[in-house]
Write a protein that holds these residues in place. Structure first.
Motif, PDB file in Angstrom:
ATOM      1  N   GLN A 133       0.817  -1.217   0.000  1.00  0.00           N
ATOM      2  CA  GLN A 133       0.000   0.000   0.000  1.00  0.00           C
ATOM      3  C   GLN A 133       0.848   1.264   0.000  1.00  0.00           C
ATOM      4  OE1 GLN A 133      -2.674  -0.332   3.309  1.00  0.00           O
ATOM      5  NE2 GLN A 133      -3.924  -1.898   2.322  1.00  0.00           N
ATOM      6  N   HIS A 134       2.070   1.163   0.530  1.00  0.00           N
ATOM      7  CA  HIS A 134       2.913   2.354   0.657  1.00  0.00           C
ATOM      8  C   HIS A 134       4.197   2.264  -0.154  1.00  0.00           C
ATOM      9  CE1 HIS A 134       0.421   2.280   4.332  1.00  0.00           C
ATOM     10  NE2 HIS A 134       0.291   3.551   4.034  1.00  0.00           N
ATOM     11  N   GLN A 135       4.314   1.276  -1.031  1.00  0.00           N
ATOM     12  CA  GLN A 135       5.579   1.045  -1.719  1.00  0.00           C
ATOM     13  C   GLN A 135       6.021   2.192  -2.606  1.00  0.00           C
ATOM     14  OE1 GLN A 135       5.239  -2.584  -3.923  1.00  0.00           O
ATOM     15  NE2 GLN A 135       4.204  -1.640  -5.633  1.00  0.00           N
ATOM     16  N   HIS A 136       5.093   2.946  -3.134  1.00  0.00           N
ATOM     17  CA  HIS A 136       5.477   4.056  -4.010  1.00  0.00           C
ATOM     18  C   HIS A 136       6.097   5.208  -3.221  1.00  0.00           C
ATOM     19  CE1 HIS A 136       1.287   4.692  -2.820  1.00  0.00           C
ATOM     20  NE2 HIS A 136       1.518   5.980  -2.910  1.00  0.00           N
ATOM     21  N   HIS A 137       5.971   5.176  -1.885  1.00  0.00           N
ATOM     22  CA  HIS A 137       6.532   6.239  -1.046  1.00  0.00           C
ATOM     23  C   HIS A 137       7.915   5.895  -0.517  1.00  0.00           C
ATOM     24  CE1 HIS A 137       2.817   8.474  -1.024  1.00  0.00           C
ATOM     25  NE2 HIS A 137       2.153   7.440  -0.554  1.00  0.00           N
ATOM     26  N   ASP A 138       8.327   4.645  -0.618  1.00  0.00           N
ATOM     27  CA  ASP A 138       9.560   4.238   0.033  1.00  0.00           C
ATOM     28  C   ASP A 138      10.449   3.434  -0.907  1.00  0.00           C
ATOM     29  OD1 ASP A 138      11.556   3.174   1.770  1.00  0.00           O
ATOM     30  OD2 ASP A 138      10.190   3.431   3.442  1.00  0.00           O
ATOM     31  N   LYS A 139      11.654   3.918  -1.101  1.00  0.00           N
ATOM     32  CA  LYS A 139      12.603   3.257  -1.997  1.00  0.00           C
ATOM     33  C   LYS A 139      13.087   1.919  -1.440  1.00  0.00           C
ATOM     34  CE  LYS A 139      16.410   5.844  -0.031  1.00  0.00           C
ATOM     35  NZ  LYS A 139      16.247   7.086   0.582  1.00  0.00           N
ATOM     36  N   ASN A 140      12.860   1.665  -0.147  1.00  0.00           N
ATOM     37  CA  ASN A 140      13.286   0.416   0.479  1.00  0.00           C
ATOM     38  C   ASN A 140      12.281  -0.714   0.293  1.00  0.00           C
ATOM     39  OD1 ASN A 140      15.729   1.360   1.788  1.00  0.00           O
ATOM     40  ND2 ASN A 140      14.382   2.546   3.110  1.00  0.00           N
ATOM     41  N   SER A 141      11.063  -0.399  -0.130  1.00  0.00           N
ATOM     42  CA  SER A 141       9.986  -1.396  -0.127  1.00  0.00           C
ATOM     43  C   SER A 141      10.294  -2.628  -0.967  1.00  0.00           C
ATOM     44  CB  SER A 141       8.661  -0.770  -0.551  1.00  0.00           C
ATOM     45  OG  SER A 141       8.734  -0.287  -1.864  1.00  0.00           O
ATOM     46  N   LEU A 142      10.948  -2.470  -2.098  1.00  0.00           N
ATOM     47  CA  LEU A 142      11.293  -3.621  -2.930  1.00  0.00           C
ATOM     48  C   LEU A 142      12.162  -4.611  -2.145  1.00  0.00           C
ATOM     49  CD1 LEU A 142      11.356  -5.071  -5.706  1.00  0.00           C
ATOM     50  CD2 LEU A 142      13.400  -3.701  -6.212  1.00  0.00           C
ATOM     51  N   TYR A 143      13.127  -4.094  -1.413  1.00  0.00           N
ATOM     52  CA  TYR A 143      14.048  -4.939  -0.655  1.00  0.00           C
ATOM     53  C   TYR A 143      13.342  -5.553   0.559  1.00  0.00           C
ATOM     54  CZ  TYR A 143      17.068  -2.516  -3.797  1.00  0.00           C
ATOM     55  OH  TYR A 143      17.622  -2.008  -4.946  1.00  0.00           O
ATOM     56  N   TRP A 144      12.434  -4.801   1.157  1.00  0.00           N
ATOM     57  CA  TRP A 144      11.649  -5.353   2.266  1.00  0.00           C
ATOM     58  C   TRP A 144      10.777  -6.493   1.759  1.00  0.00           C
ATOM     59  CZ3 TRP A 144       9.743  -0.011   4.465  1.00  0.00           C
ATOM     60  CH2 TRP A 144      10.829   0.647   5.051  1.00  0.00           C
ATOM     61  N   LEU A 145      10.228  -6.334   0.556  1.00  0.00           N
ATOM     62  CA  LEU A 145       9.399  -7.398  -0.026  1.00  0.00           C
ATOM     63  C   LEU A 145      10.237  -8.639  -0.330  1.00  0.00           C
ATOM     64  CD1 LEU A 145       7.061  -5.290  -2.333  1.00  0.00           C
ATOM     65  CD2 LEU A 145       6.375  -6.595  -0.309  1.00  0.00           C
ATOM     66  N   PHE A 146      11.484  -8.463  -0.739  1.00  0.00           N
ATOM     67  CA  PHE A 146      12.367  -9.611  -0.970  1.00  0.00           C
ATOM     68  C   PHE A 146      12.562 -10.406   0.319  1.00  0.00           C
ATOM     69  CE2 PHE A 146      14.837  -7.343  -4.624  1.00  0.00           C
ATOM     70  CZ  PHE A 146      13.852  -7.710  -5.530  1.00  0.00           C
TER      71      PHE A 146
END
Length: 185
Positions: free
Chosen positions: A143-156
């Motif tokens: 829901q907030h991935q477009h706001h945070d550049k770290n979200s891709l790595y958190w999803l990994f």
């Protein structure tokens, strides 16, 4: 460059997010890292103090009316460089899991049949709960991935946790099935 312990690197990494106080670092750990990396509350403030002494971060006090002053930490260039250097280093060893269930199961010959089944069923139930927690975390990140550049790595890292948990659930089901069929013979 000097090598530090992994708790130091974890906190350096957390300081790259919006978490900049001991309390917010603790919340971040509880909500994310704690699923795969344990850092106790008692380690946070001594590590922050150490990081400042090493010149990896600076500390500034901030005050809000009606609240006690709070220390806010910001990485220095040296801190960012130290984190980047550590991130680029190869992993020296595969992690070793400490699992109380496996330890008890290894010596399971000395426990009752019912207790073995109960251990496995309770473990499986806990894994299902963990998987649901991971799915909730995933939804929050998405829901907030477009706001945070770290979200891709958190999803990994979250995907890793989900896959490992799913594999452990399958292992429980298979082990229970084998154990029950062996004990029935």
């Amino acid at each position: 460059m000097k090598n530090y312990n992994n708790t130091t690197y974890a906190i350096l990494g957390i300081l790259t997010t919006e978490c900049n106080s001991g309390y917010s670092i603790k919340q971040f750990i509880d909500e994310s890292l704690n699923h795969f990396w344990k850092v106790s509350y008692g380690q946070i403030y001594p590590t922050l103090k150490f990081i400042v002494q090493e010149g990896l971060a600076e500390v500034h006090s901030s005050s809000t009316a009606g609240k006690p002053d709070r220390n806010e930490y910001k990485l220095t260039t040296k801190g960012v460089d130290t984190l980047k250097k550590w991130l680029e280093e190869p992993i020296n060893q595969l992690p070793v899991e400490r699992n109380e269930l496996l330890l008890k199961l290894f010596f399971g010959h000395y426990q009752s049949h019912e207790q073995t089944i109960s251990l496995l069923q309770n473990y499986k139930q806990g894994l299902h709960h963990r998987y649901q927690t991971y799915e909730s975390i995933e939804q929050a990140i998405l829901q907030h991935q477009h706001h945070d550049k770290n979200s891709l790595y958190w999803l990994f890292t979250l995907d890793y946790g989900k896959r490992i948990t799913n594999a452990a659930i399958e292992w429980c089901e298979c082990t229970l099935q084998k154990y029950v069929s062996i004990k029935e013979d």
